[in-house]
Write a protein that holds these residues in place. Structure first.
Motif, mmCIF file in Angstrom:
data_model
loop_
_atom_site.group_PDB
_atom_site.id
_atom_site.type_symbol
_atom_site.label_atom_id
_atom_site.label_comp_id
_atom_site.label_asym_id
_atom_site.label_seq_id
_atom_site.Cartn_x
_atom_site.Cartn_y
_atom_site.Cartn_z
ATOM 1 N N LEU A 35 -34.434 -5.333 74.777
ATOM 2 C CA LEU A 35 -33.563 -6.347 74.179
ATOM 3 C C LEU A 35 -33.591 -6.068 72.683
ATOM 4 C CD1 LEU A 35 -31.928 -8.966 74.386
ATOM 5 C CD2 LEU A 35 -34.062 -10.228 74.266
ATOM 6 N N ILE A 36 -32.486 -5.537 72.189
ATOM 7 C CA ILE A 36 -32.419 -5.121 70.794
ATOM 8 C C ILE A 36 -31.367 -5.978 70.102
ATOM 9 C CG2 ILE A 36 -31.784 -3.199 69.245
ATOM 10 C CD1 ILE A 36 -34.372 -2.616 70.586
ATOM 11 N N GLU A 37 -31.771 -6.649 69.026
ATOM 12 C CA GLU A 37 -30.868 -7.510 68.273
ATOM 13 C C GLU A 37 -30.248 -8.583 69.165
ATOM 14 O OE1 GLU A 37 -28.771 -4.389 66.304
ATOM 15 O OE2 GLU A 37 -30.415 -4.117 64.892
ATOM 16 N N ALA A 38 -28.954 -8.851 69.045
ATOM 17 C CA ALA A 38 -28.372 -10.007 69.729
ATOM 18 C C ALA A 38 -28.468 -9.871 71.249
ATOM 19 C CB ALA A 38 -26.914 -10.147 69.320
ATOM 20 N N PRO A 39 -28.662 -10.996 71.955
ATOM 21 C CA PRO A 39 -28.685 -10.948 73.421
ATOM 22 C C PRO A 39 -27.392 -10.323 73.938
ATOM 23 C CG PRO A 39 -29.322 -13.117 72.635
ATOM 24 C CD PRO A 39 -28.855 -12.345 71.449
ATOM 25 N N PRO A 40 -27.484 -9.493 74.961
ATOM 26 C CA PRO A 40 -26.352 -8.673 75.388
ATOM 27 C C PRO A 40 -25.390 -9.360 76.357
ATOM 28 C CG PRO A 40 -28.293 -8.116 76.653
ATOM 29 C CD PRO A 40 -28.703 -9.202 75.714
ATOM 30 N N ALA A 41 -25.567 -10.660 76.610
ATOM 31 C CA ALA A 41 -24.781 -11.292 77.671
ATOM 32 C C ALA A 41 -23.330 -11.565 77.248
ATOM 33 C CB ALA A 41 -25.444 -12.601 78.076
ATOM 34 N N TYR A 42 -22.448 -11.619 78.238
ATOM 35 C CA TYR A 42 -21.070 -12.071 78.011
ATOM 36 C C TYR A 42 -21.052 -13.594 77.953
ATOM 37 C CZ TYR A 42 -19.453 -7.386 79.167
ATOM 38 O OH TYR A 42 -19.228 -6.049 79.162
ATOM 39 N N LEU A 43 -20.516 -14.128 76.859
ATOM 40 C CA LEU A 43 -20.571 -15.577 76.648
ATOM 41 C C LEU A 43 -19.660 -16.354 77.601
ATOM 42 C CD1 LEU A 43 -20.570 -15.695 72.735
ATOM 43 C CD2 LEU A 43 -22.525 -15.778 74.293
ATOM 44 N N HIS A 44 -18.524 -15.735 77.990
ATOM 45 C CA HIS A 44 -17.572 -16.475 78.831
ATOM 46 C C HIS A 44 -17.957 -16.449 80.302
ATOM 47 C CE1 HIS A 44 -16.306 -12.297 78.993
ATOM 48 N NE2 HIS A 44 -15.676 -12.584 80.123
ATOM 49 N N LEU A 45 -19.017 -15.723 80.635
ATOM 50 C CA LEU A 45 -19.496 -15.718 82.020
ATOM 51 C C LEU A 45 -20.729 -16.603 82.132
ATOM 52 C CD1 LEU A 45 -19.280 -11.906 82.882
ATOM 53 C CD2 LEU A 45 -17.570 -13.687 83.285
ATOM 54 N N THR A 46 -21.072 -16.966 83.355
ATOM 55 C CA THR A 46 -22.303 -17.745 83.536
ATOM 56 C C THR A 46 -23.505 -16.800 83.472
ATOM 57 O OG1 THR A 46 -22.392 -17.435 85.926
ATOM 58 C CG2 THR A 46 -21.083 -19.308 85.117
ATOM 59 N N GLY A 47 -24.681 -17.401 83.357
ATOM 60 C CA GLY A 47 -25.904 -16.605 83.373
ATOM 61 C C GLY A 47 -26.007 -15.788 84.649
ATOM 62 N N GLY A 48 -25.679 -16.447 85.765
ATOM 63 C CA GLY A 48 -25.750 -15.775 87.072
ATOM 64 C C GLY A 48 -24.790 -14.599 87.150
ATOM 65 N N GLU A 49 -23.565 -14.797 86.605
ATOM 66 C CA GLU A 49 -22.583 -13.696 86.648
ATOM 67 C C GLU A 49 -23.051 -12.510 85.803
ATOM 68 O OE1 GLU A 49 -18.593 -16.436 87.419
ATOM 69 O OE2 GLU A 49 -19.257 -16.055 85.367
ATOM 70 N N ASN A 50 -23.643 -12.827 84.650
ATOM 71 C CA ASN A 50 -24.191 -11.754 83.817
ATOM 72 C C ASN A 50 -25.264 -10.973 84.560
ATOM 73 O OD1 ASN A 50 -23.331 -11.436 80.847
ATOM 74 N ND2 ASN A 50 -23.255 -13.647 81.159
ATOM 75 N N LEU A 51 -26.133 -11.709 85.242
ATOM 76 C CA LEU A 51 -27.202 -11.020 85.975
ATOM 77 C C LEU A 51 -26.647 -10.175 87.122
ATOM 78 C CD1 LEU A 51 -30.042 -13.693 86.014
ATOM 79 C CD2 LEU A 51 -30.137 -11.404 85.010
ATOM 80 N N ARG A 52 -25.572 -10.701 87.758
ATOM 81 C CA ARG A 52 -24.986 -9.912 88.851
ATOM 82 C C ARG A 52 -24.360 -8.624 88.331
ATOM 83 N NH1 ARG A 52 -24.497 -14.680 91.370
ATOM 84 N NH2 ARG A 52 -22.526 -15.308 90.456
ATOM 85 N N LEU A 53 -23.806 -8.677 87.100
ATOM 86 C CA LEU A 53 -23.252 -7.456 86.505
ATOM 87 C C LEU A 53 -24.356 -6.406 86.336
ATOM 88 C CD1 LEU A 53 -20.818 -8.545 83.640
ATOM 89 C CD2 LEU A 53 -20.262 -7.346 85.769
ATOM 90 N N VAL A 54 -25.483 -6.874 85.798
ATOM 91 C CA VAL A 54 -26.609 -5.953 85.609
ATOM 92 C C VAL A 54 -27.056 -5.389 86.958
ATOM 93 C CG1 VAL A 54 -29.023 -5.798 84.878
ATOM 94 C CG2 VAL A 54 -27.406 -7.120 83.522
ATOM 95 N N GLN A 55 -27.094 -6.282 87.944
ATOM 96 C CA GLN A 55 -27.522 -5.878 89.284
ATOM 97 C C GLN A 55 -26.647 -4.744 89.822
ATOM 98 O OE1 GLN A 55 -27.351 -9.124 92.150
ATOM 99 N NE2 GLN A 55 -27.235 -7.637 93.822
#
Ligand code: ATP
Ligand code: MG
Length: 304
Positions: A83-103
């Motif tokens: 985790l470098i600098e700003a959190p890498p998540a997409y703001l317009h998606l939910t936390g769960g959707e972000n995790l599914r993308l990573v998955q």
């Protein structure tokens, strides 16, 4: 003990400016390694070199006992979450959707991302949009995204930046829990107090150079503590201490604080004060903070 990160003379120059110089990191497997340094000292640049996000100008990097070269890079970095600098998540998606993308991106199974969400205690917040997360929740989601691949090594650049004390404590607890699970964590900060008790090994970088590496205990033995002299005549005691011993002596209540005095220096000071007729009724060694040590290490005048 085996080392999960080792670097030899790792250096980075931008133009003719050296921002990281001859850094030899030794990060034991299984530890929480606190990477400390003031703003602009080269923490992020060093971490990006470890992650192959920035190309070193010279020097070598070994991860998990194997040199990082083009042939091994991909395989080695598959064991590293970051985790470098700003959190890498997409703001317009939910936390769960972000995790599914990573998955999907990493080809992980569902249980891995669920476990990561539980580890950072976000399992009940996964239906919320990330834009509605607090900063601490965003950081925890970023850590979950880094954890999903079950890395052996986690590299976190200032994960407590901008968090309130409760958020900082949550991250601390999380890092300790990860270390208990056998994940090695390298975590940077420009604030000693944020990670000094979480980290069992510390590396301190200043102006691109590693000025200390070792345990907290080793760091504290590197410098001489301050001495507090309790006296009936603090004004004269201060004046005498300044002329004879240390011009950085200062008044603390009815006592005089003399920085960095070894036992001989302390005995000499007391002798001189008493010889000059200043009544001394107590001499105490002050508990050193890591801040004090840092100021000593950098030759004073700089704070972390
Ligand atoms: N791409 C770049 N080009 C030129 N100079 C750079 C570049 N990246 C970083 N620097 C410089 O290198 C130095 C170290 O930067 P770095 O980001 O590694 O420091 P840091 O310790 O992470 O600081 P902070 O606590 O502010 O995050 C800084 O002076 C910075 O301006
Ligand atoms: Mg930085």
């Amino acid at each position: 003990m085996s080392e999960i990160i080792t670097t030899y003379a790792l250096s980075k120059r931008y133009g003719d400016r050296a921002v990281v110089e001859d850094v030899d990191l030794h990060v034991p497997e299984g530890c929480v390694y606190g990477f400390l340094g003031p703003n602009g000292s080269g923490k992020s640049t060093t971490m990006k070199m470890l992650l192959s996000l920035v190309r070193p100008t010279s020097g070598e990097i070994t991860l998990m006992g194997r040199p990082v070269v083009p042939q091994t890079r991909h395989e080695l970095l598959a064991h590293v979450g970051s985790l470098i600098e700003a959190p890498p998540a997409y703001l317009h998606l939910t936390g769960g959707e972000n995790l599914r993308l990573v998955q999907r991106l990493l080809g992980l199974d569902e249980t891995q991302v669920q476990a990561a969400a539980r580890t950072v205690r976000l399992q009940d917040q996964l239906d919320k949009k990330v834009r509605d997360y607090s900063l601490g929740m965003k950081q925890r989601l970023g850590i979950a995204m880094a954890l999903a691949r079950r890395p052996r090594l986690l590299v976190l650049d200032e994960p407590t930046n901008g968090l309130d004390p409760a958020g900082i404590e949550e991250i601390r607890e999380l890092l300790r829990a990860l270390a208990d699970d056998g994940v090695t964590v390298m975590v940077s900060s420009h604030l000693l107090g944020e990670i000094d008790r979480t980290a069992n090994v510390l590396g301190i970088i200043d102006g691109g150079r590693l000025i200390f590496q070792g345990t907290r205990e080793e760091l504290l033995t590197r410098t001489t503590p301050d001495v507090l002299v309790d006296t009936f005549d603090p004004d004269r005691a201060l004046a005498l201490s300044r002329t004879r011993q240390a011009n950085r002596a200062s008044r603390v209540g009815d006592s005089v604080r003399v920085p960095g005095l070894d036992p001989d220096g302390t005995a000499r000071l007391v002798r001189e004060l008493v010889g000059a007729g200043v009544g001394v009724h107590g001499v105490r060694r002050r508990e050193q903070s890591l801040e004090d040590v840092f100021i000593d290490l950098t030759g004073g005048g700089r704070t972390l």
